[in-house]
Design a protein around this motif. Sequence first.
Motif, short mmCIF file in Angstrom:
data_model
loop_
_atom_site.label_atom_id
_atom_site.label_comp_id
_atom_site.label_asym_id
_atom_site.label_seq_id
_atom_site.Cartn_x
_atom_site.Cartn_y
_atom_site.Cartn_z
N LYS A 118 51.59 30.38 17.25
CA LYS A 118 52.95 30.68 16.79
C LYS A 118 52.96 31.89 15.85
O LYS A 118 53.77 31.97 14.94
N GLY A 143 63.38 32.94 23.10
CA GLY A 143 62.60 31.71 23.25
C GLY A 143 63.13 30.50 22.51
O GLY A 143 62.41 29.53 22.31
N PHE A 144 64.41 30.54 22.09
CA PHE A 144 64.93 29.44 21.26
C PHE A 144 66.26 28.93 21.79
O PHE A 144 67.07 29.70 22.29
N VAL A 145 66.46 27.63 21.64
CA VAL A 145 67.75 27.04 22.01
C VAL A 145 68.28 26.29 20.78
O VAL A 145 67.59 25.45 20.20
N TYR A 154 55.70 34.45 18.86
CA TYR A 154 56.70 33.45 18.51
C TYR A 154 57.92 33.97 17.76
O TYR A 154 59.04 33.56 18.05
N ALA A 182 61.76 26.88 22.35
CA ALA A 182 61.69 26.07 21.13
C ALA A 182 63.08 25.65 20.69
O ALA A 182 64.05 26.40 20.83
N ASN A 195 53.40 20.04 21.08
CA ASN A 195 53.30 21.20 20.20
C ASN A 195 54.56 21.44 19.36
O ASN A 195 54.77 22.53 18.84
N GLY A 196 55.40 20.40 19.27
CA GLY A 196 56.65 20.55 18.52
C GLY A 196 56.44 20.55 17.01
O GLY A 196 57.17 21.18 16.27
N TYR A 197 55.45 19.81 16.57
CA TYR A 197 55.04 19.71 15.18
C TYR A 197 56.08 19.01 14.29
O TYR A 197 55.75 18.13 13.52
N THR A 244 60.97 24.90 13.76
CA THR A 244 61.51 24.96 15.13
C THR A 244 60.48 24.23 15.99
O THR A 244 59.29 24.26 15.68
N GLU A 245 60.92 23.57 17.05
CA GLU A 245 60.02 22.72 17.82
C GLU A 245 59.82 23.26 19.22
O GLU A 245 60.75 23.27 20.03
N LEU A 246 58.58 23.69 19.46
CA LEU A 246 58.23 24.25 20.76
C LEU A 246 58.16 23.15 21.82
O LEU A 246 57.44 22.17 21.67
#
Lengths: 180, 432
Positions: free
Chosen positions: A104, A172-174, A109, B299, B408-410, B291-293
Motif C-alpha cells: 500500500k 481504486g476507491f469506492v 495505493y 478499496a 487485506n482490508g486490515y 481504507t479497506e482493500l
Amino acid sequence: MSTPKLTKLFMCLACVVIATDAEAQSRAQAPQLGTPMSKADVAKWDITVFPDGRGLPSGHGTAKEGRAIYVQKCASCHGDQGQGATAEDLVSGPMPPTAGHPNKAIGSYWPYATTIFDYLRRAMPPSAPGSLSSDELYALTAYLLAANKIISESDEMDALSLPKVEMPNRNGFVPIDAKK
Amino acid sequence: MTGKFSDSDLTPIAGGGLLDRRLLLKRGALFAVAAAATAEPARGDAAKPAQAEDFADPAWLHRTGGAFTSYGTPSKYEKYVVRNIGGNREPAGDGVSWTPLEDLEGIVTPSGLHFERHHNGVPDIDPKQHRLVIHGRVRRELMFTIENLLRYPMRSQFLFIECGGNSNAGWHEEPIQRSVGSFHGLVSCSEWTGVPLSILLDEAGVDEGASWVIAEGADANLLNVSLPLSKLMDDAIVGLYQNGERLRPENGYPVRLIVPGWEGITNVKWLRRLHVTDQPSMTRNETAKYTELLPSGIARMFTFVMDAKSLITSPSHGQTLEGPNVYQIRGFAWSGRGKIVKVEVSADAGKSWADALLDEPVMTRCFTRFRMPWHWSGQPAILKSRATDETGYVQPERDVLIKERGRNGYFHYNAIVSWAVDEDGAVTHVYA
C-alpha cells in the motif's frame, strides 16, 4: 402610503422572521462567544490542501533536489530506497493492489499526489514536524513520485504541476458512508 | 458442584448446556467464574495472601487507616489492570495501547484505561493558549477559547469509541492467542460531555453549498480528517469532559471531537480547527490508511460507521474453568448504527443459539453488557456471541466476512469470535 405597499412591507418582514427562526432559536440558547477572525488570521491557520491544488503554497522542487533531503532526513526510518526499513514503505514494487500481499505504498495505493505534500508538511520528520520549507517539501514530494516512477527526475513540482500528476491508483476507491 | 440449582434450573435451552437467561434473575443463584490461568509476575505478587491468618481478625482492624488523598488511585492489589502498550520504537509516541477488557465489568471504561492511538505522542497543551477555529464556507469565521467553550450549553452521552483497526489480528490466517483486551482492546466506552457542534456551526453561519468539514488536531502530526457536514450537524459533540472530569491529555485535553458511532480516527483529539468546505481534502488518513482493500483491488473509503460487534470476555482466552459447574458467560456488544437489540450466545460452535440477558440501560452507540447462564458439563465446547442492532444488522461469522472483504482490508473487522474450552477448562481462540 397606500395599502398594497404596507402589505408588501409586512410580508417581507414576515419572510425574514421565518427564514432566521431556526438559527435564531439555536443561537438564543448559546452565548455567542466566538471571536470573529480577520482574513489575515484565517490565512495563518488555513493549511488545508485539496486534490485540485487549492491551498498549495508557492515554491518548487525537483526529485534530484529531493533525493538529498530524503537521504538526510528520511532514509534512516524509511530505508535508502524507500522500503524495507522500520517505518512504512514509501516506494512500491511492481505489485498492483490485487496481488496476494499488496503493497500500500505511494505508487501502488495513494490516489492523490497532493496528499503527499500535505502529510509531509504536517508530520515529517517526526522529530521536527513543520521544519521543512515549501521548496524542500515540493522537492521531497517530487523525489517520492519519481522513486515510484510516476514522474521523471527532472519534472518540477509546484502548486500548478503537483495536482496534475495522475496517480496510478486514482480510481481504486469506492466511497461507502459518504459521497466523494 | 451444581447442588445449588434444581433440575429444572439446569434444563438446557440450547446445545452445549446454555440455560434460560431468567436464571440470572433468580435470587440465590450462584455462578462459578473463570480464572486467569497464566499469572503474570505482577499478578502473582498481588494475589499473595495477606499475612493475616485469622480471617476474622485481620491486622487492619487494629491500626489507623490511611489518610485522605486528593485524587484517588486503584487498589495496589489491582495494579495488573493496566493498558497494554504496543508502541513503535521510532517515534516513541506512534502506536497504540489496549484497554484490558477482560478485567473490567459494566459498560464504562475508566478514563485511565481508555485505549489510545497516537501518531506522534501526547501533546502537553496549555488550555489558555489553545484555540478552536471554525473557518471556510461560513458567514463569520470564528475563534474560541477553552474558557469560552466551557460557558456553552452542553450535552452528555455514553458512547463507545472504537479504532478502525481494532481486532485486525482477526484477518490473520491463524487465530492469534492473546487475551481479549490485547486482541480487541482498541474499543472503550465513556460518558462524554461537551458542546453540540451544531451550536458552534450555527454561530458561524454555514453557507449553502458547504458539505464537508476538515477537522484538525493540535498534535505534532497535525492529524486531519474530512467529515460530512450533515453528520457533524446531527450529533457531533465538542468534547470537554470524560466520565465526569475534564479530558485527560491522552484522550484529547483540552478538547476533542466526538462523532457518535464513527471510527476512532474521526474523533479528532486536541481539536484546533474545523474547515467548512465543499469537498474532502483526501488526507493521508482517509486514503493511504483507514481504507479497506477488497479482493477486486478496489478499496472501500469513508467507512465511517463501526458495524455491530460483540465479545465474550468471560470465559475468554487465557482463562480456565475450574471443573464442571454453572458459569455466567459475560461480555458486551455495541453498534455504531444505534442500539443493540439482541445478543445471542452459542455453546456448540454456532449449531444452536440462545438469547442472552442484556443489562439496563441499553443506549444508542454505547456498550451493552450481556450475560448468559451456562452449565458446563466438562466436555469440550466452543463459545460464540452474535450481536444484532436496531437496524436489523447481524454480526457476521468470520468466513462470511472474509469471503466479502478478503484478507487485506486490515480495518473494520467485526466477525463473531469463537473461544474453545477443552476438557481441562482451558480457553483458547479458534476459528470455528
